[in-house]
Design an enzyme around this catalytic site. Sequence first.
Site, PDB file in Angstrom:
ATOM      1  N   GLU A  33       0.840  -1.205   0.000  1.00 13.33           N
ATOM      2  CA  GLU A  33       0.000   0.000   0.000  1.00 13.33           C
ATOM      3  C   GLU A  33       0.880   1.262   0.000  1.00 13.33           C
ATOM      4  O   GLU A  33       0.582   2.237  -0.689  1.00 13.33           O
ATOM      5  CB  GLU A  33      -0.935   0.023   1.214  1.00 13.33           C
ATOM      6  CG  GLU A  33      -2.081  -0.987   1.146  1.00 13.33           C
ATOM      7  CD  GLU A  33      -3.246  -0.543   0.256  1.00 13.33           C
ATOM      8  OE1 GLU A  33      -3.081   0.409  -0.535  1.00 13.33           O
ATOM      9  OE2 GLU A  33      -4.325  -1.160   0.353  1.00 13.33           O
TER      10      GLU A  33
ATOM     11  N   ASN B 160       1.187   4.105  -2.958  1.00 12.52           N
ATOM     12  CA  ASN B 160       1.041   5.543  -2.694  1.00 12.52           C
ATOM     13  C   ASN B 160       2.225   6.335  -3.222  1.00 12.52           C
ATOM     14  O   ASN B 160       2.052   7.429  -3.758  1.00 12.52           O
ATOM     15  CB  ASN B 160       0.865   5.806  -1.195  1.00 12.52           C
ATOM     16  CG  ASN B 160      -0.577   5.615  -0.754  1.00 12.52           C
ATOM     17  OD1 ASN B 160      -1.437   5.303  -1.568  1.00 12.52           O
ATOM     18  ND2 ASN B 160      -0.818   5.792   0.526  1.00 12.52           N
TER      19      ASN B 160
ATOM     20  N   ARG C 138      -8.355   5.215  -9.931  1.00  9.39           N
ATOM     21  CA  ARG C 138      -9.502   4.430  -9.465  1.00  9.39           C
ATOM     22  C   ARG C 138      -9.792   3.274 -10.406  1.00  9.39           C
ATOM     23  O   ARG C 138     -10.156   2.180  -9.976  1.00  9.39           O
ATOM     24  CB  ARG C 138     -10.741   5.309  -9.360  1.00  9.39           C
ATOM     25  CG  ARG C 138     -10.879   5.930  -7.985  1.00  9.39           C
ATOM     26  CD  ARG C 138     -11.932   7.001  -8.012  1.00  9.39           C
ATOM     27  NE  ARG C 138     -11.334   8.217  -7.493  1.00  9.39           N
ATOM     28  CZ  ARG C 138     -11.436   8.616  -6.234  1.00  9.39           C
ATOM     29  NH1 ARG C 138     -12.138   7.917  -5.395  1.00  9.39           N
ATOM     30  NH2 ARG C 138     -10.842   9.696  -5.828  1.00  9.39           N
TER      31      ARG C 138
HETATM   32  N1  LIG Z   1       3.015   9.553  -0.421  1.00 12.65           N
HETATM   33  C1  LIG Z   1       2.017  10.430  -0.476  1.00 12.65           C
HETATM   34  N2  LIG Z   1       2.213  11.679  -1.010  1.00 12.65           N
HETATM   35  C2  LIG Z   1       1.209  12.571  -1.094  1.00 12.65           C
HETATM   36  N3  LIG Z   1      -0.044  12.324  -0.674  1.00 12.65           N
HETATM   37  C3  LIG Z   1      -0.306  11.126  -0.139  1.00 12.65           C
HETATM   38  C4  LIG Z   1       0.699  10.109  -0.009  1.00 12.65           C
HETATM   39  N4  LIG Z   1       0.141   9.030   0.579  1.00 12.65           N
HETATM   40  C5  LIG Z   1      -1.140   9.347   0.801  1.00 12.65           C
HETATM   41  N5  LIG Z   1      -1.428  10.597   0.386  1.00 12.65           N
HETATM   42  C6  LIG Z   1      -2.726  11.318   0.485  1.00 12.65           C
HETATM   43  O1  LIG Z   1      -3.553  10.622   1.404  1.00 12.65           O
HETATM   44  C7  LIG Z   1      -4.742  10.184   0.753  1.00 12.65           C
HETATM   45  C8  LIG Z   1      -5.196   8.865   1.339  1.00 12.65           C
HETATM   46  O2  LIG Z   1      -4.239   7.840   1.064  1.00 12.65           O
HETATM   47  P1  LIG Z   1      -4.726   6.323   1.020  1.00 12.65           P
HETATM   48  O3  LIG Z   1      -5.416   6.005   2.317  1.00 12.65           O
HETATM   49  O4  LIG Z   1      -3.592   5.458   0.645  1.00 12.65           O
HETATM   50  O5  LIG Z   1      -5.842   6.306  -0.088  1.00 12.65           O
HETATM   51  P2  LIG Z   1      -5.714   6.354  -1.681  1.00 12.65           P
HETATM   52  O6  LIG Z   1      -4.295   6.059  -2.048  1.00 12.65           O
HETATM   53  O7  LIG Z   1      -6.654   5.298  -2.106  1.00 12.65           O
HETATM   54  O8  LIG Z   1      -6.140   7.720  -2.105  1.00 12.65           O
HETATM   55  C9  LIG Z   1      -4.392  10.132  -0.716  1.00 12.65           C
HETATM   56  O9  LIG Z   1      -5.513  10.234  -1.560  1.00 12.65           O
HETATM   57  C10 LIG Z   1      -3.469  11.348  -0.832  1.00 12.65           C
HETATM   58  O10 LIG Z   1      -4.208  12.529  -0.885  1.00 12.65           O
HETATM   59 MG   LIG Z   2      -3.288   4.485  -1.279  1.00 15.24          MG
END
Ligand SMILES: Nc1ncnc2c1ncn2[C@@H]1O[C@H](COP(=O)(O)OP(=O)(O)O)[C@@H](O)[C@H]1O
Ligand SMILES: [Mg+2]
Lengths: 117, 141
Positions: free
Chosen positions: B50, B54, B103
């Site tokens: 995960e 990200n 998505r």
């Molecule tokens: N490495 C990252 N850099 C920038 N924003 C991040 C990062 N990881 C997470 N985020 C922010 O946090 C939100 C939630 O992350 P996550 O729970 O993994 O859901 P998703 O990846 O499905 O959007 C992301 O949509 C993004 O806005």
């Molecule tokens: Mg994510």
Amino acid sequence: MKVSEVVNLLEAEVLTGEESLDMEVSAACGSDLMSDVMAYVKENVLLLTGLVSPQVVRTAEMMDIKVIAFVRGKNLPQSIIDLAKEKGIAVLRTKHPMFISCGKLYSAGMTGRGVWD
Amino acid sequence: MSDGIIRLKFDILPNDMSAAGEASSGVKKVLNQLGVEPQKIKKAAIAMYEAEINAVIHGGGGIAEVVIDKEYIEVKIRDEGPGIADIELAMQEGYSTASDEIREMGFGAGMGLPNMKRYSDKLVIESEVGKGTTVTIVVNL
Ligand SMILES: Nc1ncnc2c1ncn2[C@@H]1O[C@H](COP(=O)(O)OP(=O)(O)O)[C@@H](O)[C@H]1O
Ligand SMILES: [Mg+2]
């Protein structure tokens, strides 16, 4: 339920993993959201999905899921099949859509036990 | 398990969804070879995967540094992306800024950070807007 029975019920093609046909799968999970699969699935299950992406295979790999069934007769790029083969994951493809596929398996006694509880 | 500490490093490429997961896959392989309990491998693999996703989809790629010791595995994933303005908000189930394109690939459900929390024994998120994000995941072995 044996994977071979899943293949029969879903009238599926086996794209890779013939050697898994004798394996038992106790439960199934149908989802197009890989993060949901990772959030809830506990046991080693059959994953049904309409999502065509190498990330389906990756998710299965991380979760120790050994069988993936792609529903609705999706065209699969060879790269996905090759990746699954490399990971020792069987890939089935059925023409039936998600709801019908899940219904067929559920009617035949497959449960979601170990998936959502 | 062997006695020495194992250190691994992986590059995480930006915007390459077909390669996303290779680092986690590599770590899973090593943990398997070390004979770590399958349930613990699964926890570490999911949490790292995960975080790796990200870094690819939000962070513009990055670096994964992994330390495997007798008692724990620590995964540090660092990127120089946009950063996270409100970490508490980002941690909420369902919160996501991911594009429709992401998505369609089965991610962007806002479950990544909650999953990291769920499967790690310790999770530290350090982030600065405009500078980047470092996620540290520890799973006790
Ligand atoms: N490495 C990252 N850099 C920038 N924003 C991040 C990062 N990881 C997470 N985020 C922010 O946090 C939100 C939630 O992350 P996550 O729970 O993994 O859901 P998703 O990846 O499905 O959007 C992301 O949509 C993004 O806005
Ligand atoms: Mg994510």
